[in-house]
Design a protein around this motif. Structure first.
Motif, PDB file in Angstrom:
ATOM      1  N   SER A  60       0.785   3.882  -2.984  1.00 27.26           N
ATOM      2  CA  SER A  60       0.295   5.235  -2.750  1.00 27.26           C
ATOM      3  C   SER A  60       1.384   6.245  -3.110  1.00 27.26           C
ATOM      4  O   SER A  60       1.090   7.320  -3.626  1.00 27.26           O
ATOM      5  CB  SER A  60      -0.267   5.411  -1.334  1.00 27.26           C
ATOM      6  N   ALA A  65       0.974   6.523  -6.792  1.00 27.87           N
ATOM      7  CA  ALA A  65      -0.306   7.174  -7.138  1.00 27.87           C
ATOM      8  C   ALA A  65      -0.255   8.677  -6.877  1.00 27.87           C
ATOM      9  O   ALA A  65      -0.798   9.468  -7.645  1.00 27.87           O
ATOM     10  CB  ALA A  65      -1.441   6.533  -6.347  1.00 27.87           C
ATOM     11  N   LYS A  66       0.434   9.059  -5.800  1.00 25.85           N
ATOM     12  CA  LYS A  66       0.524  10.499  -5.490  1.00 25.85           C
ATOM     13  C   LYS A  66       1.196  11.279  -6.606  1.00 25.85           C
ATOM     14  O   LYS A  66       1.035  12.479  -6.712  1.00 25.85           O
ATOM     15  CB  LYS A  66       1.303  10.696  -4.188  1.00 25.85           C
ATOM     16  N   ALA A 106       0.839  -1.200   0.000  1.00 30.55           N
ATOM     17  CA  ALA A 106       0.000   0.000   0.000  1.00 30.55           C
ATOM     18  C   ALA A 106       0.876   1.252   0.000  1.00 30.55           C
ATOM     19  O   ALA A 106       0.593   2.226  -0.703  1.00 30.55           O
ATOM     20  CB  ALA A 106      -0.917  -0.004   1.223  1.00 30.55           C
ATOM     21  N   ARG A 107       1.968   1.216   0.764  1.00 27.97           N
ATOM     22  CA  ARG A 107       2.864   2.384   0.800  1.00 27.97           C
ATOM     23  C   ARG A 107       3.522   2.597  -0.557  1.00 27.97           C
ATOM     24  O   ARG A 107       3.632   3.725  -1.039  1.00 27.97           O
ATOM     25  CB  ARG A 107       3.945   2.181   1.862  1.00 27.97           C
TER      26      ARG A 107
END
Ligand code: ASP
Ligand code: MG
Length: 461
Positions: A413, A416-417, A409-410
């Motif tokens: 994300s 994605a950021k 997830a890290r």
């Protein structure tokens, strides 16, 4: 015992040969073997010589002159005594002649067999070993050069991607090399190639001398391998892409293997293969800062607090999307595809399958050839093939990566950021690595985003 491997980056000119030889000045009697790569740039030169000879014989004499000048220059700069220089030149001449004759043969016939190709490429190591042994003698060491195919580095018959047959190599090295070491001789062995049981020269692929060093370490039951390069070992990311990246102190065999497989150009990806179960420590060292080991690679891994040790990339891949109704159900379809590609000598880098589609990750250079190889199956097990180019693979590597919750997830994300779309994702195949695919244009941004997240000033969540 210890195997010292010198990469081409440490063997550039007379001065660097002397500097590399001096690293061995204080080695213990009968305890050290040296494995050498070709002089920097020589394998590339030989590779391009083959290509140009296929087209025309016009450039051959120029190429031989360049090869001769480069090596002769090294001898002249590293060895003072004129008669020793002359003697050495005599030893090198047959190698230049061999390359010349083979190149004319290629030009004349307009074709090159795998074994001739590898024999030409292997001349770089043969030349470097002769010169390095002489330079060791120059600093007072008793050394002799050995060609891998003369001392029994036996391999299977995959010419460009050969595998050493370890029990045979062990026996041969014990018979041919160990007695000389007992007499205090430092053997300087050519890396990169070996010989098939049929007596043909075979190679371990580009940068294969690391693997050669590991094969020889295995045969000698060496406790350590020192791989000398001109860079700072494994890094948290490629410093050319991420200037803030740092050197990694310790990696496990599997972490080093996966990082190399997925793109870090520090070590040949198969280096640890002959070492599994031996506990041999691999020290990656930088000739420009010789005091410390840059990275040490040990058999069993250690999970770090933040798990991820490095992020790497490969921008030279393509994805072949093989579509067909129910490909996920049909028994044998992967076998059929795999065989068709293997027959065309194409390596599958990775596979991701679903119910209607099989995604094959191939080297860019193989992509079009891959479509050709699979085309006969269209209308049979395959409905259509689509080629996706301009993609890049980003891999993260670290012991414990599959069992630490929240890590993926890290990673995603962080990506994605930066508004980067992840096109594919594969985890679980290795305990210590996973990868994802992005557009080629987003590669640099994606690597930096993941690196900043795990190694930046502020931790990301
Ligand atoms: N000389 C070969 C190459 O450049 C092998 C090596 O350097 O390890 O690929
Ligand atoms: Mg090299």
């Amino acid at each position: 015992m210890k195997v010292v491997k010198l990469g081409g980056g440490c063997l550039r000119d007379g001065r660097s040969f002397l500097r590399a030889a001096n690293l061995l000045k204080y080695e213990r009697f009968g305890q050290t073997v040296v494995v050498v790569s070709a002089v920097s740039g020589v394998t590339d030169l030989l590779e391009s010589a083959i290509q140009s000879a296929l087209a025309t014989e016009n450039g051959i004499s120029d190429i031989i002159k360049r090869l001769n000048d480069l090596h002769t220059g090294i001898v002249r700069d590293a060895i003072i005594d004129q008669s020793k220089c002359d003697h050495l030149q005599k030893l090198l001449q047959p190698k230049f002649q061999a390359v010349e004759r083979m190149l004319y043969g290629i030009s004349y016939t307009g074709e090159v067999t795998e074994s001739v190709r590898v024999t030409i490429l292997s001349q770089g190591e043969r030349l470097a070993a002769i010169i390095f042994a002489a330079v060791l003698a120059e600093i007072g060491k008793n050394a002799s050069a050995f060609e891998a195919d003369r001392i029994g580095i036996v391999t299977d018959s995959a010419y460009d991607n050969a595998t050493a047959i370890l029990p045979e190599v062990r026996k041969n090295i014990k018979e041919k090399i160990v007695p000389l070491m007992r007499k205090g001789i430092i053997p300087v062995i050519t890396g990169f190639f070996g010989q098939t049981r049929e007596g043909k020269t075979s190679s371990f692929g580009r940068n294969g001398s690391d693997y050669s060093a590991a094969v020889i370490a295995h045969a000698l039951e060496a406790s350590e391998i020192h791989i000398w390069k001109d860079v700072d070992g494994f890094m948290t990311a490629d410093p050319k892409l991420v200037p803030t990246s740092r050197s990694i102190k310790t990696l496990s065999y599997f972490e080093a293997a996966e990082l190399s497989y997925f793109g870090a150009r520090i070590l040949h990806p198969r280096t640890v293969e002959p070492l599994v179960g031996t506990n041999t420590r691999i020290h990656i060292r930088n000739i420009n800062s010789p005091e410390n080991t840059a990275t040490i690679i040990v058999e069993s891994g250690k999970e770090e607090e933040d798990v991820i040790k490095s992020v790497t990339f490969n921008g030279d891949i393509s994805v072949l999307r093989v579509r067909g109704a129910g490909v996920g159900h049909k028994p044998g379809i992967i076998g059929t595809i795999g065989r068709a590609l293997a027959d065309a000598n194409i390596n599958i880098f990775s596979v991701l399958t679903a119910q209607t589609c099989i995604n094959l990750l191939l080297d860019n250079k193989d992509a079009v050839k891959g479509i050709d190889a699979l085309r006969p199956h269209i209308g049979g097990v395959i409905d259509s093939i689509e080629l996706r180019t301009n993609v890049a693979l980003i891999a993260v590597v670290g012991e414990g990566l599959l069992i630490r919750e929240g890590l993926a997830a890290r990673v995603f994300s962080a990506v994605a950021k930066k508004s980067i779309n992840v096109e594919m994702f594969a985890a679980g195949a290795s305990d210590v690595a996973y990868y994802f695919i992005v557009a080629r244009d987003d590669m640099e941004k994606a690597v930096t985003a993941v690196h900043d997240c795990f190694f930046g000033e502020r931790e990301c969540s």
